[in-house]
Scaffold this motif. Sequence first.
Motif: not given
Length: 128
Positions: A5-9, A14-15, A87-89, A97-104
């Motif tokens: 979540x910290x990486x994505x924000x 995003x909050x 939801x506000x994205x 967002x997707x790139x960070x999630x998939x990298x993680x």
Amino acid sequence: MDELIARITARTGLDPDTARKAVGIILAFLKKEGPPEEVGRLIAAMPESERAMVDGEAAAGGGGMMGMMGGMMGGGVMALGGKLMQIGVGMNQMQPLGKELFAYGREQVGEDTLGPIVGAIPGLQQFV
């Protein structure tokens, strides 16, 4: 999950609450559309992912007008985008967002697990 979540924000602006819900929406989408074994490994490797999926799906509701449009166009990645927008994205935040999630996800379970997930879902490649 807090590290993700910290990486994505940091990358998207995003909050944290919206980022967590967005991750949940994406994971629920992968669970529905992707290969069960690989998606199960990914979800198991991400603490709090089950809760994030429940919260994300509850926040997105039916996906609003964008969700309906995605559904009319066959669902899939379009419907996912509609839920994220609900939801506000913003559109400009979805790819980072997707790139960070998939990298993680790759760091947690490796390419042998992530590759089949991405390969099984049409249109997902542009977000990884």
